[in-house]
Design an enzyme around this catalytic site. Structure first.
Site, mmCIF file in Angstrom:
data_model
loop_
_atom_site.group_PDB
_atom_site.id
_atom_site.type_symbol
_atom_site.label_atom_id
_atom_site.label_comp_id
_atom_site.label_asym_id
_atom_site.label_seq_id
_atom_site.Cartn_x
_atom_site.Cartn_y
_atom_site.Cartn_z
ATOM 1 N N ASP A 6 0.868 -1.183 0.000
ATOM 2 C CA ASP A 6 0.000 0.000 0.000
ATOM 3 C C ASP A 6 0.901 1.228 0.000
ATOM 4 O O ASP A 6 2.122 1.126 0.180
ATOM 5 C CB ASP A 6 -0.932 0.006 1.223
ATOM 6 C CG ASP A 6 -2.023 1.077 1.104
ATOM 7 O OD1 ASP A 6 -2.336 1.498 -0.021
ATOM 8 O OD2 ASP A 6 -2.557 1.503 2.146
ATOM 9 N N SER A 7 0.285 2.398 -0.175
ATOM 10 C CA SER A 7 1.069 3.636 -0.088
ATOM 11 C C SER A 7 1.318 4.021 1.369
ATOM 12 O O SER A 7 2.277 4.721 1.670
ATOM 13 C CB SER A 7 0.323 4.765 -0.805
ATOM 14 O OG SER A 7 -0.974 4.900 -0.253
ATOM 15 N N GLY A 39 -3.187 8.652 -4.927
ATOM 16 C CA GLY A 39 -4.444 8.845 -5.655
ATOM 17 C C GLY A 39 -4.653 10.196 -6.283
ATOM 18 O O GLY A 39 -5.641 10.414 -6.981
ATOM 19 N N CYS A 69 -3.903 -1.659 -2.155
ATOM 20 C CA CYS A 69 -4.079 -0.257 -2.532
ATOM 21 C C CYS A 69 -5.078 -0.225 -3.679
ATOM 22 O O CYS A 69 -4.833 -0.837 -4.734
ATOM 23 C CB CYS A 69 -2.729 0.324 -2.973
ATOM 24 S SG CYS A 69 -2.839 1.992 -3.661
ATOM 25 N N THR A 71 -5.862 2.205 -5.554
ATOM 26 C CA THR A 71 -5.392 2.998 -6.689
ATOM 27 C C THR A 71 -4.483 2.169 -7.594
ATOM 28 O O THR A 71 -4.637 2.169 -8.825
ATOM 29 C CB THR A 71 -4.653 4.245 -6.158
ATOM 30 O OG1 THR A 71 -5.502 4.889 -5.189
ATOM 31 C CG2 THR A 71 -4.321 5.207 -7.262
ATOM 32 N N CYS A 181 -10.994 2.420 -1.296
ATOM 33 C CA CYS A 181 -9.619 2.768 -0.917
ATOM 34 C C CYS A 181 -9.428 2.200 0.479
ATOM 35 O O CYS A 181 -10.305 2.369 1.338
ATOM 36 C CB CYS A 181 -9.443 4.281 -0.916
ATOM 37 S SG CYS A 181 -7.916 4.832 -0.103
HETATM 38 N N1 DGL Z 1 -4.796 2.932 0.319
HETATM 39 C C1 DGL Z 1 -4.611 3.518 -0.988
HETATM 40 C C2 DGL Z 1 -5.775 3.122 -1.879
HETATM 41 O O1 DGL Z 1 -6.446 2.169 -1.516
HETATM 42 C C3 DGL Z 1 -4.364 4.972 -0.843
HETATM 43 C C4 DGL Z 1 -3.991 5.661 -2.118
HETATM 44 C C5 DGL Z 1 -3.271 6.963 -1.950
HETATM 45 O O2 DGL Z 1 -2.136 6.950 -1.437
HETATM 46 O O3 DGL Z 1 -3.821 7.993 -2.365
HETATM 47 O O4 DGL Z 1 -6.030 3.658 -2.927
#
Ligand code: DGL
Length: 260
Positions: A6-7, A39, A69, A71, A181
């Site tokens: 994930d980010s 995102g 994630c 995105t 998200c």
């Molecule tokens: N948890 C990420 C997602 O599901 C976050 C994306 C982001 O960093 O904007 O899209």
């Protein structure tokens, strides 16, 4: 070893669900905190970030990869999987299947801007259940709110902000709300208060259930280890994760970024 990407902290809830379902498996969680939030970036840049993350997972030797994630799942699942060189799963199809199985046909999709623009959730829902009507709302600031500790349903500032962002969704009268998200799960109380009686479906939880139930997930065994890696500012990540109770017990956060 299963990689989870994930980010930021959102994917830690997917990690926790996976660990509960596969207690013997080894996990390596990588959050690209140097680039968070993903995102609000362009599709090309998100695809580049995904390829770079995939190359890291390849170097760490993971056997499979769960992209936690929304995105990257929406825009760059192929890129991250190719670079990782192992089987990859995202968070799009499992939740679309669960919503279709629950017979919901009027779905409000909440996600990052990039995911909303991709319309990947809308297409997945239509593929599972033709005729499903969707409204996709990009919520550009939600990830930053969560990363900075705003999630209490009693916080008037948060409620007012979430209410303003989701106002178009209230006049849509959904019969399901899709949290597209993995960070948004932490905003569930605020979101639920705007849609009384409407079930929320979290893309991360659905993906964890799908992986745990898959033949690959069922055969996964190991030493029950977990490593948490980030690309920048491990202390900030640890604090944010602890604040929401998402850091696995006893886990340390290692920095693997260019400047670490
Ligand atoms: N948890 C990420 C997602 O599901 C976050 C994306 C982001 O960093 O904007 O899209």
């Amino acid at each position: 070893m299963i990689g989870v990407f994930d980010s930021g902290i959102g994917g830690l809830f997917v990690l926790s669900a996976l660990r509960a379902a596969m207690p013997d498996a080894d996990f390596l969680y990588y959050a690209d905190t140097a680039r968070l939030p993903f995102g609000v970036r362009s599709p090309d840049l998100i695809r580049r970030y995904a390829r770079e993350a995939g190359a890291r997972f390849a170097a760490w030797g993971v056997d499979s990869l769960q992209v936690a994630c929304g995105t990257v799942s929406a825009l760059a699942l192929g890129e991250i999987g190719d670079a990782a060189g192992c089987p990859v799963a995202g968070v799009i199809r499992p939740v679309a299947r669960e919503i279709a199985a629950a017979g919901r046909r009027r779905v409000l999709i909440l996600s990052t801007e990039a995911t909303a623009a991709s319309r990947v959730f809308d297409e997945a829902l239509a593929a599972e259940s033709p005729g499903t009507v969707t409204l996709s709302l990009g919520c550009p600031l939600f990830v930053s709110l969560v990363e900075n500790g705003f999630s209490s349903r009693n916080d008037p500032a948060l409620l007012s902000f979430v209410g303003r962002t989701l106002a178009p969704g209230q006049t849509f009268f959904p019969d399901a709300v899709l949290l597209g998200c993995t960070h948004f799960r932490l905003l569930s109380p605020a979101v639920a208060s705007l849609f009384p009686g409407v079930p929320l479906f979290d893309c991360g939880e659905a993906a964890a259930r799908a992986l745990a139930d898959s033949p690959a997930g069922r055969k996964e065994t190991g030493r029950a280890s977990v490593r948490i890696l980030v690309s920048d500012n491990p202390d900030r990540f640890r604090r944010a994760a602890e604040r929401v109770g998402a850091l696995p017990d006893g886990a340390t956060v290692e920095c693997v970024g260019e400047l670490c």
